[in-house]
Design a protein around this motif. Structure first.
Motif, PDB file in Angstrom:
ATOM      1  N   THR A 151       0.828  -1.215   0.000  1.00  0.00           N
ATOM      2  CA  THR A 151       0.000   0.000   0.000  1.00  0.00           C
ATOM      3  C   THR A 151       0.857   1.258   0.000  1.00  0.00           C
ATOM      4  N   ALA A 154       2.464   1.647  -3.482  1.00  0.00           N
ATOM      5  CA  ALA A 154       1.459   2.104  -4.448  1.00  0.00           C
ATOM      6  C   ALA A 154       1.182   3.589  -4.280  1.00  0.00           C
ATOM      7  N   ALA A 155       1.116   4.054  -3.045  1.00  0.00           N
ATOM      8  CA  ALA A 155       0.897   5.479  -2.799  1.00  0.00           C
ATOM      9  C   ALA A 155       2.070   6.314  -3.302  1.00  0.00           C
ATOM     10  N   ARG A 156       3.263   5.785  -3.145  1.00  0.00           N
ATOM     11  CA  ARG A 156       4.440   6.478  -3.662  1.00  0.00           C
ATOM     12  C   ARG A 156       4.410   6.534  -5.191  1.00  0.00           C
ATOM     13  N   ASP A 158       1.806   6.579  -7.046  1.00  0.00           N
ATOM     14  CA  ASP A 158       0.781   7.567  -7.377  1.00  0.00           C
ATOM     15  C   ASP A 158       1.371   8.981  -7.345  1.00  0.00           C
ATOM     16  N   ARG A 159       2.138   9.270  -6.313  1.00  0.00           N
ATOM     17  CA  ARG A 159       2.752  10.592  -6.190  1.00  0.00           C
ATOM     18  C   ARG A 159       3.797  10.830  -7.271  1.00  0.00           C
ATOM     19  N   ASP A 162       2.098  11.716 -10.467  1.00  0.00           N
ATOM     20  CA  ASP A 162       1.666  13.121 -10.420  1.00  0.00           C
ATOM     21  C   ASP A 162       2.810  14.046 -10.823  1.00  0.00           C
ATOM     22  N   LEU A 195      -2.636  -3.370  -6.531  1.00  0.00           N
ATOM     23  CA  LEU A 195      -3.059  -1.977  -6.373  1.00  0.00           C
ATOM     24  C   LEU A 195      -2.680  -1.084  -7.550  1.00  0.00           C
ATOM     25  N   THR A 196      -1.647  -1.454  -8.286  1.00  0.00           N
ATOM     26  CA  THR A 196      -1.152  -0.576  -9.344  1.00  0.00           C
ATOM     27  C   THR A 196      -2.185  -0.270 -10.426  1.00  0.00           C
ATOM     28  N   VAL A 199      -4.129   2.668  -9.315  1.00  0.00           N
ATOM     29  CA  VAL A 199      -3.350   3.905  -9.389  1.00  0.00           C
ATOM     30  C   VAL A 199      -3.360   4.436 -10.821  1.00  0.00           C
ATOM     31  N   ARG A 202      -6.698   5.954 -11.861  1.00  0.00           N
ATOM     32  CA  ARG A 202      -6.931   7.310 -11.356  1.00  0.00           C
ATOM     33  C   ARG A 202      -6.326   8.348 -12.292  1.00  0.00           C
ATOM     34  N   HIS A 203      -5.148   8.070 -12.774  1.00  0.00           N
ATOM     35  CA  HIS A 203      -4.490   9.023 -13.665  1.00  0.00           C
ATOM     36  C   HIS A 203      -5.149   9.051 -15.041  1.00  0.00           C
TER      37      HIS A 203
END
Length: 266
Positions: A151, A154-156, A158-159, A162, A195-196, A199, A202-203
């Motif tokens: 998790t 995956a959050a990293r 996502d960032r 961005d 999870l990827t 992610v 979302r993009h």
């Protein structure tokens, strides 16, 4: 991002328009790239070559640098050869120049040992300077292998995406999953792979051009030199995967003709 042709800059067609045109081809009886397990996840592509030089940024850690097969710069030398053989003019871009003596194009953005967390503050500047048409992103191995939960990794990711798209809103990013087995961290590796796609989705919902390739079963045990880095044969498989994805994306772009900026401005 803009591909260059004879000194002209070309505009990319927005993702939504490209998708509509590709859908039109399907209706007309031309097969599209179906069979993908989820939105934004690709497993195959159609071969194609552009008329412009394609600026490609290999972005990642030690596998992007080529640890395990320095004679081939990992996947970069065989990928360059494959795309060139298919009639695609390639220009690797990035702030680093690593590879064997005599390598045609050693530019890349491979930072051995780096995690996503380390890369996030730097990647925007690299991408803005390099101005890539395509980013080949392989990250997350070092995060998971150093103890990060799936998790968190995956959050990293996502960032980091961005940061990439803020720096280059029209670039196309191909996200490759972790291909090293990481047997001691198998649960976290699987969680990141699960999870990827979310992610990436979302993009894509933000209108960004990005896809995920699940590479968790791409390599066999005999394709590694140390259980973490591929050998020359393993990197050839990785190069073939990138070739498939790059050429599949180019085929979709060719389905939506574009005009030079100079013509559009008249």
């Amino acid at each position: 991002m803009r591909a260059r042709v004879g000194g002209l800059r070309w505009r990319r067609v927005p993702l939504q328009l490209s998708a509509l045109l590709v859908a039109g081809l399907v209706v007309a009886g031309i097969p599209a790239d179906d069979g993908a397990p989820a939105a934004g996840v690709r497993t195959a592509g159609e071969g194609a070559g552009p008329t412009a030089t394609l600026r490609v940024m290999p972005l990642g850690a030690s596998s992007t640098e080529g640890v395990g097969s320095p004679a081939t710069a990992g996947y970069r030398a065989p990928l360059f050869a494959e795309l060139t053989a298919d009639g695609i003019r390639v220009d690797y871009v990035g702030s680093r120049r690593t590879g064997p003596a005599g390598m045609a194009d050693p530019d890349n953005e491979g930072h051995s040992g780096w995690t996503l967390e380390q890369m996030i503050p730097q990647v925007g500047a690299w991408v803005a300077e390099a101005d890539p048409d395509v980013v080949l992103l392989h990250m997350g191995t070092n995060d998971v292998n150093s103890g990060a939960r799936g998790t968190v990794a995956a959050a990293r990711l996502d960032r980091l995406l961005d940061e990439v798209f803020v720096a280059a809103p029209q670039t196309h990013v191909i996200v490759a999953g972790v291909w090293a087995p990481l047997t001691a961290r198998a649960k976290e590796r699987a969680e990141l792979a699960r999870l990827t796609p979310g992610v990436v989705a979302r993009h894509r919902e933000l209108g960004r051009s990005v896809e995920f390739v699940d590479t968790s079963a791409l390599l066999a045990p005999g394709d590694f030199v140390d259980g973490l880095h591929a050998n020359a044969g393993g990197y050839r498989k990785i190069a073939a995967m990138w070739t498939t994805e790059v050429e599949g994306w180019l085929a979709q772009r060719r389905a939506a003709p574009i005009r030079p900026v100079s013509a559009l401005a008249r």
